[in-house]
Design a protein around this motif. Structure first.
Motif, mmCIF file in Angstrom:
data_model
loop_
_atom_site.group_PDB
_atom_site.id
_atom_site.type_symbol
_atom_site.label_atom_id
_atom_site.label_comp_id
_atom_site.label_asym_id
_atom_site.label_seq_id
_atom_site.Cartn_x
_atom_site.Cartn_y
_atom_site.Cartn_z
ATOM 1 N N ASP A 1 -13.731 -10.604 1.074
ATOM 2 C CA ASP A 1 -12.685 -10.886 0.090
ATOM 3 C C ASP A 1 -11.535 -9.892 0.231
ATOM 4 O OD1 ASP A 1 -13.095 -8.787 -2.468
ATOM 5 O OD2 ASP A 1 -14.877 -9.108 -1.226
ATOM 6 N N ILE A 2 -10.371 -10.276 -0.338
ATOM 7 C CA ILE A 2 -9.166 -9.452 -0.229
ATOM 8 C C ILE A 2 -9.374 -8.078 -0.863
ATOM 9 C CG2 ILE A 2 -6.780 -9.237 -1.074
ATOM 10 C CD1 ILE A 2 -6.905 -11.055 1.241
ATOM 11 N N GLY A 3 -10.070 -8.010 -1.988
ATOM 12 C CA GLY A 3 -10.306 -6.726 -2.643
ATOM 13 C C GLY A 3 -11.043 -5.743 -1.740
ATOM 14 N N SER A 4 -12.087 -6.240 -1.077
ATOM 15 C CA SER A 4 -12.851 -5.372 -0.166
ATOM 16 C C SER A 4 -11.987 -4.921 1.006
ATOM 17 C CB SER A 4 -14.077 -6.111 0.365
ATOM 18 O OG SER A 4 -14.934 -6.451 -0.689
ATOM 19 N N PHE A 5 -11.197 -5.855 1.534
ATOM 20 C CA PHE A 5 -10.322 -5.504 2.652
ATOM 21 C C PHE A 5 -9.229 -4.540 2.198
ATOM 22 C CE2 PHE A 5 -7.268 -6.188 6.082
ATOM 23 C CZ PHE A 5 -8.100 -6.127 7.182
ATOM 24 N N ALA A 6 -8.735 -4.734 0.961
ATOM 25 C CA ALA A 6 -7.715 -3.831 0.432
ATOM 26 C C ALA A 6 -8.268 -2.412 0.317
ATOM 27 C CB ALA A 6 -7.215 -4.327 -0.917
ATOM 28 N N ILE A 7 -9.521 -2.283 -0.130
ATOM 29 C CA ILE A 7 -10.144 -0.960 -0.221
ATOM 30 C C ILE A 7 -10.315 -0.362 1.178
ATOM 31 C CG2 ILE A 7 -12.248 0.298 -0.860
ATOM 32 C CD1 ILE A 7 -12.470 -1.679 -3.246
ATOM 33 N N ALA A 8 -10.751 -1.185 2.139
ATOM 34 C CA ALA A 8 -10.873 -0.703 3.524
ATOM 35 C C ALA A 8 -9.512 -0.271 4.050
ATOM 36 C CB ALA A 8 -11.475 -1.790 4.408
ATOM 37 N N GLY A 9 -8.483 -1.081 3.756
ATOM 38 C CA GLY A 9 -7.121 -0.716 4.161
ATOM 39 C C GLY A 9 -6.664 0.559 3.482
ATOM 40 N N GLY A 10 -7.036 0.715 2.218
ATOM 41 C CA GLY A 10 -6.714 1.933 1.494
ATOM 42 C C GLY A 10 -7.353 3.154 2.138
ATOM 43 N N LEU A 11 -8.597 2.993 2.612
ATOM 44 C CA LEU A 11 -9.256 4.104 3.320
ATOM 45 C C LEU A 11 -8.509 4.475 4.599
ATOM 46 C CD1 LEU A 11 -13.031 3.165 2.928
ATOM 47 C CD2 LEU A 11 -11.909 5.239 2.085
ATOM 48 N N ILE A 12 -8.090 3.454 5.353
ATOM 49 C CA ILE A 12 -7.338 3.726 6.584
ATOM 50 C C ILE A 12 -6.026 4.422 6.250
ATOM 51 C CG2 ILE A 12 -6.079 2.644 8.495
ATOM 52 C CD1 ILE A 12 -8.382 0.608 8.634
ATOM 53 N N MET A 13 -5.312 3.913 5.218
ATOM 54 C CA MET A 13 -4.059 4.555 4.806
ATOM 55 C C MET A 13 -4.311 5.994 4.362
ATOM 56 S SD MET A 13 -1.750 1.759 2.829
ATOM 57 C CE MET A 13 -3.004 0.765 2.037
ATOM 58 N N PHE A 14 -5.442 6.220 3.675
ATOM 59 C CA PHE A 14 -5.785 7.561 3.225
ATOM 60 C C PHE A 14 -5.946 8.502 4.420
ATOM 61 C CE2 PHE A 14 -8.742 10.859 1.821
ATOM 62 C CZ PHE A 14 -8.133 11.276 0.638
ATOM 63 N N PHE A 15 -6.673 8.059 5.439
ATOM 64 C CA PHE A 15 -6.879 8.907 6.614
ATOM 65 C C PHE A 15 -5.595 9.098 7.425
ATOM 66 C CE2 PHE A 15 -11.422 7.773 5.984
ATOM 67 C CZ PHE A 15 -11.876 9.063 5.782
ATOM 68 N N ILE A 16 -4.760 8.061 7.510
ATOM 69 C CA ILE A 16 -3.471 8.213 8.193
ATOM 70 C C ILE A 16 -2.614 9.222 7.430
ATOM 71 C CG2 ILE A 16 -1.296 7.054 8.804
ATOM 72 C CD1 ILE A 16 -2.985 4.518 9.359
ATOM 73 N N GLY A 17 -2.632 9.129 6.093
ATOM 74 C CA GLY A 17 -1.902 10.094 5.274
ATOM 75 C C GLY A 17 -2.404 11.511 5.481
ATOM 76 N N LEU A 18 -3.735 11.670 5.562
ATOM 77 C CA LEU A 18 -4.300 12.998 5.839
ATOM 78 C C LEU A 18 -3.836 13.523 7.192
ATOM 79 C CD1 LEU A 18 -8.020 12.859 4.597
ATOM 80 C CD2 LEU A 18 -6.128 14.188 3.641
ATOM 81 N N GLU A 19 -3.829 12.643 8.192
ATOM 82 C CA GLU A 19 -3.332 13.050 9.514
ATOM 83 C C GLU A 19 -1.906 13.563 9.415
ATOM 84 O OE1 GLU A 19 -3.547 9.765 12.229
ATOM 85 O OE2 GLU A 19 -5.575 10.279 12.858
ATOM 86 N N MET A 20 -1.072 12.824 8.684
ATOM 87 C CA MET A 20 0.341 13.170 8.587
ATOM 88 C C MET A 20 0.545 14.490 7.854
ATOM 89 S SD MET A 20 1.699 9.320 7.747
ATOM 90 C CE MET A 20 3.452 9.682 7.619
ATOM 91 N N VAL A 21 -0.208 14.714 6.790
ATOM 92 C CA VAL A 21 -0.023 15.915 5.980
ATOM 93 C C VAL A 21 -0.677 17.137 6.625
ATOM 94 C CG1 VAL A 21 -0.575 16.994 3.761
ATOM 95 C CG2 VAL A 21 0.249 14.636 3.829
ATOM 96 N N LEU A 22 -1.907 16.970 7.104
ATOM 97 C CA LEU A 22 -2.668 18.115 7.612
ATOM 98 C C LEU A 22 -2.498 18.372 9.109
ATOM 99 C CD1 LEU A 22 -6.000 17.501 5.655
ATOM 100 C CD2 LEU A 22 -4.084 19.004 5.029
ATOM 101 N N GLY A 23 -1.939 17.392 9.827
ATOM 102 C CA GLY A 23 -1.742 17.572 11.260
ATOM 103 C C GLY A 23 -3.013 17.475 12.076
#
Length: 189
Positions: free
Chosen positions: A67-89
């Motif tokens: 379902d879209i909700g589950s995929f949105a959460i998975a996408g949120g996790l990916i965005m979270f890790f990409i954000g961590l990469e960007m902030v923490l290097g």
């Protein structure tokens, strides 16, 4: 039908995920290795991938019973890790650099511009925002991507490494905030 606030939100989210300014050093390196970056071809190919995934991604998910909700959460996790990469290097994801041919499709259009993070984000956005507003946000980002591809050499001289690092950190924090908003929306309904 069109909502300026949604268009702005979608545009900023995609801008953060695509991170074309943070990719300028990679684009410059690719240009040096391949000799030429075909800005038009790369922009059109990445736009086609994004639009196709925006409209067909949900059908693909249904095929797998997701379902879209589950995929949105998975996408949120990916965005979270990409954000961590960007902030923490630090780097969680490794780009495939095995094909540095003169083609601007691989690795420029995919996976650099329309990579897994961007495609996942599009489906996550579809769960929150209206499709026409997402399409406008995609178009605005593609215009910006095209401008950056065309002017990457000039940008390299004017902004410099320190400037790109500031851009990367600021948009990393924005991306982390968006990921947390997605978690709050779907985990605590």
């Amino acid at each position: 039908m069109f909502n300026f606030k949604e268009i702005l939100s979608v545009s900023l989210i995609l801008f953060s995920v695509i991170d074309i300014l943070g990719s300028v050093p990679i684009i410059i390196d690719l240009r040096k290795k391949a000799g030429h970056v075909q800005s038009e071809k790369a922009t059109l190919a990445s736009g086609l991938l994004m639009v196709l995934f925006l409209f067909l991604g949900e059908s693909i998910l249904k095929l797998f019973g997701i379902d879209i909700g589950s995929f949105a959460i998975a996408g949120g996790l990916i965005m979270f890790f990409i954000g961590l990469e960007m902030v923490l290097g630090i780097h969680f994801f490794k780009a495939d650099e095995s094909d540095l041919s003169s083609s601007s499709i691989v690795p420029l259009a995919f996976p650099l511009i329309a990579g897994a993070g961007t495609l996942t984000t599009l489906i996550s956005l579809k769960a929150i925002y209206a499709t026409p507003n997402i399409l406008v946000g995609v178009l605005l980002n593609l215009l910006f991507v095209y401008l950056v591809l065309k002017t990457s050499g000039w940008l390299e001289k004017k902004i410099g490494t320190a400037g790109f690092n500031v851009f990367r950190k600021v948009f990393g924090i924005i991306l982390l905030s968006i990921a947390i908003k997605i978690f709050k929306t779907y985990l605590f309904q």
